[in-house]
Design a protein around this motif. Structure first.
Motif, PDB file in Angstrom:
ATOM      1  N   ILE A 219     -32.413  52.819 -32.236  1.00  0.00           N
ATOM      2  CA  ILE A 219     -32.546  53.667 -31.045  1.00  0.00           C
ATOM      3  C   ILE A 219     -32.065  52.916 -29.808  1.00  0.00           C
ATOM      4  O   ILE A 219     -31.309  53.454 -28.981  1.00  0.00           O
ATOM      5  N   ILE A 220     -32.496  51.659 -29.676  1.00  0.00           N
ATOM      6  CA  ILE A 220     -32.102  50.854 -28.522  1.00  0.00           C
ATOM      7  C   ILE A 220     -30.598  50.619 -28.506  1.00  0.00           C
ATOM      8  O   ILE A 220     -29.942  50.707 -27.457  1.00  0.00           O
ATOM      9  N   ASP A 221     -30.025  50.322 -29.674  1.00  0.00           N
ATOM     10  CA  ASP A 221     -28.565  50.112 -29.758  1.00  0.00           C
ATOM     11  C   ASP A 221     -27.814  51.358 -29.296  1.00  0.00           C
ATOM     12  O   ASP A 221     -26.852  51.271 -28.516  1.00  0.00           O
ATOM     13  N   GLY A 222     -28.230  52.526 -29.793  1.00  0.00           N
ATOM     14  CA  GLY A 222     -27.580  53.777 -29.407  1.00  0.00           C
ATOM     15  C   GLY A 222     -27.756  54.073 -27.933  1.00  0.00           C
ATOM     16  O   GLY A 222     -26.819  54.540 -27.259  1.00  0.00           O
ATOM     17  N   PHE A 223     -28.952  53.787 -27.405  1.00  0.00           N
ATOM     18  CA  PHE A 223     -29.249  54.012 -25.993  1.00  0.00           C
ATOM     19  C   PHE A 223     -28.318  53.178 -25.121  1.00  0.00           C
ATOM     20  O   PHE A 223     -27.723  53.675 -24.149  1.00  0.00           O
ATOM     21  N   ILE A 224     -28.178  51.907 -25.458  1.00  0.00           N
ATOM     22  CA  ILE A 224     -27.317  51.019 -24.673  1.00  0.00           C
ATOM     23  C   ILE A 224     -25.870  51.521 -24.683  1.00  0.00           C
ATOM     24  O   ILE A 224     -25.225  51.622 -23.630  1.00  0.00           O
ATOM     25  N   ASN A 225     -25.365  51.828 -25.856  1.00  0.00           N
ATOM     26  CA  ASN A 225     -23.970  52.281 -25.965  1.00  0.00           C
ATOM     27  C   ASN A 225     -23.734  53.568 -25.179  1.00  0.00           C
ATOM     28  O   ASN A 225     -22.712  53.720 -24.497  1.00  0.00           O
ATOM     29  N   ASP A 226     -24.677  54.501 -25.267  1.00  0.00           N
ATOM     30  CA  ASP A 226     -24.528  55.777 -24.554  1.00  0.00           C
ATOM     31  C   ASP A 226     -24.611  55.577 -23.041  1.00  0.00           C
ATOM     32  O   ASP A 226     -23.902  56.252 -22.279  1.00  0.00           O
ATOM     33  N   LEU A 227     -25.478  54.674 -22.589  1.00  0.00           N
ATOM     34  CA  LEU A 227     -25.586  54.419 -21.152  1.00  0.00           C
ATOM     35  C   LEU A 227     -24.324  53.750 -20.613  1.00  0.00           C
ATOM     36  O   LEU A 227     -23.872  54.066 -19.513  1.00  0.00           O
ATOM     37  N   ILE A 228     -23.765  52.835 -21.379  1.00  0.00           N
ATOM     38  CA  ILE A 228     -22.526  52.181 -20.950  1.00  0.00           C
ATOM     39  C   ILE A 228     -21.399  53.212 -20.823  1.00  0.00           C
ATOM     40  O   ILE A 228     -20.648  53.216 -19.840  1.00  0.00           O
ATOM     41  N   SER A 229     -21.295  54.106 -21.798  1.00  0.00           N
ATOM     42  CA  SER A 229     -20.265  55.157 -21.744  1.00  0.00           C
ATOM     43  C   SER A 229     -20.507  56.110 -20.586  1.00  0.00           C
ATOM     44  O   SER A 229     -19.577  56.492 -19.865  1.00  0.00           O
ATOM     45  N   ALA A 230     -21.768  56.509 -20.402  1.00  0.00           N
ATOM     46  CA  ALA A 230     -22.102  57.441 -19.322  1.00  0.00           C
ATOM     47  C   ALA A 230     -21.817  56.826 -17.960  1.00  0.00           C
ATOM     48  O   ALA A 230     -21.315  57.508 -17.050  1.00  0.00           O
ATOM     49  N   LYS A 231     -22.126  55.551 -17.799  1.00  0.00           N
ATOM     50  CA  LYS A 231     -21.855  54.856 -16.527  1.00  0.00           C
ATOM     51  C   LYS A 231     -20.358  54.839 -16.230  1.00  0.00           C
ATOM     52  O   LYS A 231     -19.937  55.113 -15.096  1.00  0.00           O
ATOM     53  N   ALA A 232     -19.555  54.541 -17.239  1.00  0.00           N
ATOM     54  CA  ALA A 232     -18.101  54.511 -17.045  1.00  0.00           C
ATOM     55  C   ALA A 232     -17.569  55.894 -16.672  1.00  0.00           C
ATOM     56  O   ALA A 232     -16.713  56.026 -15.780  1.00  0.00           O
ATOM     57  N   GLU A 233     -18.077  56.941 -17.319  1.00  0.00           N
ATOM     58  CA  GLU A 233     -17.626  58.305 -17.018  1.00  0.00           C
ATOM     59  C   GLU A 233     -18.031  58.713 -15.608  1.00  0.00           C
ATOM     60  O   GLU A 233     -17.238  59.327 -14.880  1.00  0.00           O
TER      61      GLU A 233
END
Length: 239
Positions: A219-233
């Motif tokens: 869950i934490i791994d997925g959360f981090i990856n999604d937040l990094i992508s969302a921040k870039a977008e």
């Protein structure tokens, strides 16, 4: 002659009335135009203020995303260390340099590692008035994503807590040294031998490790990856 004068008087009155009506109509039209212009200016000012407020909000959200990504990465490292502790208890190969600090027994039996991520970003977006921009829509998506992940985290923490409580209940019911452990936090030879060799206990510890590493960790791994992508977008959408 009187009839002619009367008709002339009526004609002049009618002509004056028409002029008055034309003047009055013009006045009304000017007032309406003035009101429409004032409304348009007011609306433009409101839209400009809303746009500026949203741009400031976007910057705050990006700052908070950075903080939360860093916080999640720190917790990710905690899970890596916790995994090494579980591997040690289970008699598997482990990296002693990555072990979490603190008592192994306390960590395995009593400590529930939780994320404790605050909801500052949710509050920022929930309490904001958003415009119709793509950036605002992205913030709404980010807000929803946070709530989903935080719900998943609450659920996995509840399961882990229940498993740890059940493990203690089994020890309480079967081991005579439990009272000394829970009261004085002393684990003598019989306690240590049980914790490291009893197959039933090791099975329960293996389940806890699975929940932490494969469940919580994923869950934490997925959360981090999604937040990094969302921040870039979101950064790409800022004007």
């Amino acid at each position: 002659m009187k009839i002619f004068n009367k008709q002339r008087y009526e004609f002049m009155n009618l002509k004056q009335f028409r002029k008055y009506m034309l003047y009055a109509t013009g006045e009304i039209i000017l007032v309406i135009i003035g009101i429409l212009i004032a409304l348009a200016i007011n609306n433009w000012n409101q839209q400009k203020q809303l746009k500026n407020a949203n741009q400031e909000l976007q910057k705050k959200v990006i700052v908070q995303l950075d903080k939360d990504i860093g916080f999640l990465k720190d917790f990710q490292e905690d899970i890596v260390g916790l995994n090494q502790t579980y591997l040690k208890v289970l008699g598997r190969d482990y990296d002693k340099d990555k072990l979490n600090e603190g008592s192994m027994i306390s960590t395995v039996l009593f400590s529930v590692n939780t994320l404790s991520l605050d909801k500052h970003l949710n509050n920022l977006i929930d309490n904001a008035k958003l415009d119709n921009s793509k950036a605002s829509q992205k913030m709404i998506d980010i807000n929803s994503m946070y709530k989903i992940y935080l719900k998943d985290i609450d659920d996995i923490e509840a399961i882990i807590y229940e498993k740890m409580t059940n493990n203690l209940a089994v020890i309480e019911a079967t081991q005579s040294w439990y009272a000394e452990l829970i009261t004085d936090f002393k684990c003598r030879n019989d306690c240590i031998t049980y914790l490291l060799t009893d197959e039933g206990h090791k099975s329960r510890i293996a389940t806890l490790r699975f929940l932490y590493v494969s469940g919580y960790g994923s869950i934490i791994d997925g959360f981090i990856n999604d937040l990094i992508s969302a921040k870039a977008e979101l950064e790409s959408l800022i004007e």
